[in-house]
Scaffold this motif. Structure first.
Motif, mmCIF file in Angstrom:
data_model
loop_
_atom_site.group_PDB
_atom_site.id
_atom_site.type_symbol
_atom_site.label_atom_id
_atom_site.label_comp_id
_atom_site.label_asym_id
_atom_site.label_seq_id
_atom_site.Cartn_x
_atom_site.Cartn_y
_atom_site.Cartn_z
ATOM 1 N N THR A 12 0.861 -1.107 -0.072
ATOM 2 C CA THR A 12 -0.040 0.066 0.079
ATOM 3 C C THR A 12 0.747 1.278 0.048
ATOM 4 O O THR A 12 0.559 2.355 -0.657
ATOM 5 N N THR A 15 2.061 1.739 -3.180
ATOM 6 C CA THR A 15 1.012 2.351 -4.472
ATOM 7 C C THR A 15 0.888 3.807 -4.116
ATOM 8 O O THR A 15 1.084 4.375 -5.306
ATOM 9 N N VAL A 16 0.973 4.211 -2.863
ATOM 10 C CA VAL A 16 0.957 5.790 -2.793
ATOM 11 C C VAL A 16 2.053 6.433 -3.211
ATOM 12 O O VAL A 16 2.004 7.520 -3.635
ATOM 13 N N LYS A 19 2.012 6.819 -6.988
ATOM 14 C CA LYS A 19 0.911 7.721 -7.389
ATOM 15 C C LYS A 19 1.634 9.349 -7.090
ATOM 16 O O LYS A 19 1.502 10.049 -7.647
ATOM 17 N N ALA A 49 -2.201 11.468 1.380
ATOM 18 C CA ALA A 49 -2.197 10.294 1.838
ATOM 19 C C ALA A 49 -2.802 10.183 3.296
ATOM 20 O O ALA A 49 -2.695 11.269 3.901
ATOM 21 N N ARG A 50 -3.324 8.853 3.635
ATOM 22 C CA ARG A 50 -3.757 8.956 5.022
ATOM 23 C C ARG A 50 -3.675 7.443 5.189
ATOM 24 O O ARG A 50 -3.732 6.481 4.464
ATOM 25 N N VAL A 52 -4.776 3.969 6.891
ATOM 26 C CA VAL A 52 -6.101 3.198 7.037
ATOM 27 C C VAL A 52 -6.001 2.302 8.327
ATOM 28 O O VAL A 52 -5.107 1.858 8.615
ATOM 29 N N VAL A 61 -1.680 2.544 4.202
ATOM 30 C CA VAL A 61 -1.803 3.718 3.721
ATOM 31 C C VAL A 61 -2.823 3.624 2.482
ATOM 32 O O VAL A 61 -2.439 2.786 1.862
ATOM 33 N N GLU A 62 -3.396 4.725 2.289
ATOM 34 C CA GLU A 62 -4.109 5.065 0.978
ATOM 35 C C GLU A 62 -4.108 6.512 0.801
ATOM 36 O O GLU A 62 -3.598 7.375 1.229
ATOM 37 N N VAL A 63 -4.445 6.684 -0.937
ATOM 38 C CA VAL A 63 -4.432 8.145 -1.220
ATOM 39 C C VAL A 63 -5.956 8.755 -0.700
ATOM 40 O O VAL A 63 -6.888 8.073 -0.893
#
Length: 135
Positions: A12, A15-16, A19, A49-50, A52, A61-63
């Motif tokens: 994750t 991925t962030v 991006k 980002a934040r 999860v 973490v995710e966008v």
């Protein structure tokens, strides 16, 4: 935490960071795009980002958002030879600082590499554990 939790969380993060790299590269690629003074300038892209499941250590973490700068005015430059120039010889460029973008690029690259290293190390640890089980 599931057995492959480290790989999931690191993926994750990768991925962030990927991006973020995409946003920075888009900013750098468009920082010299001129427009006429009646049009809006290119707006820089930013990634927010934040965490999860913050505090649980299991979410990664995710966008949270892909944002654009609010600056459509950019900077006006006197270039009378530019085919997009207005009657006064001015064109509009995005207000993007290359130094800031390069700093972001380096941070995103290092974060991406660090997350991929975690995936590699976790994979190696899982393989070593499997080898112990076979003995």
């Amino acid at each position: 935490m599931p057995i492959f939790g480290a790989i999931g969380i690191a993926s994750t993060g990768a991925t962030v960071y990927r991006k973020w790299l995409d946003a920075v590269s888009d900013n750098i690629a468009n920082m010299n795009n001129a427009t006429d003074t009646r049009s809006a300038a290119f707006q820089a892209h930013y990634i927010q980002a934040r965490a999860v499941n913050y505090g649980s250590g299991t979410g990664g973490v995710e966008v949270a958002a892909a944002l654009r700068s609010g600056n459509t005015q950019g900077r006006v430059v006197h270039e009378p030879d530019n085919p997009l120039a207005d009657a006064d010889g001015n064109v509009r460029y995005p207000d993007i600082d290359l130094g800031e973008q390069m700093t972001s690029l380096i941070m995103a690259q290092r974060g991406y590499q660090a997350n991929l290293s975690v995936v590699d190390r976790a994979r190696d640890a899982y393989n070593a554990a499997l080898q112990l089980g076979r003995s």
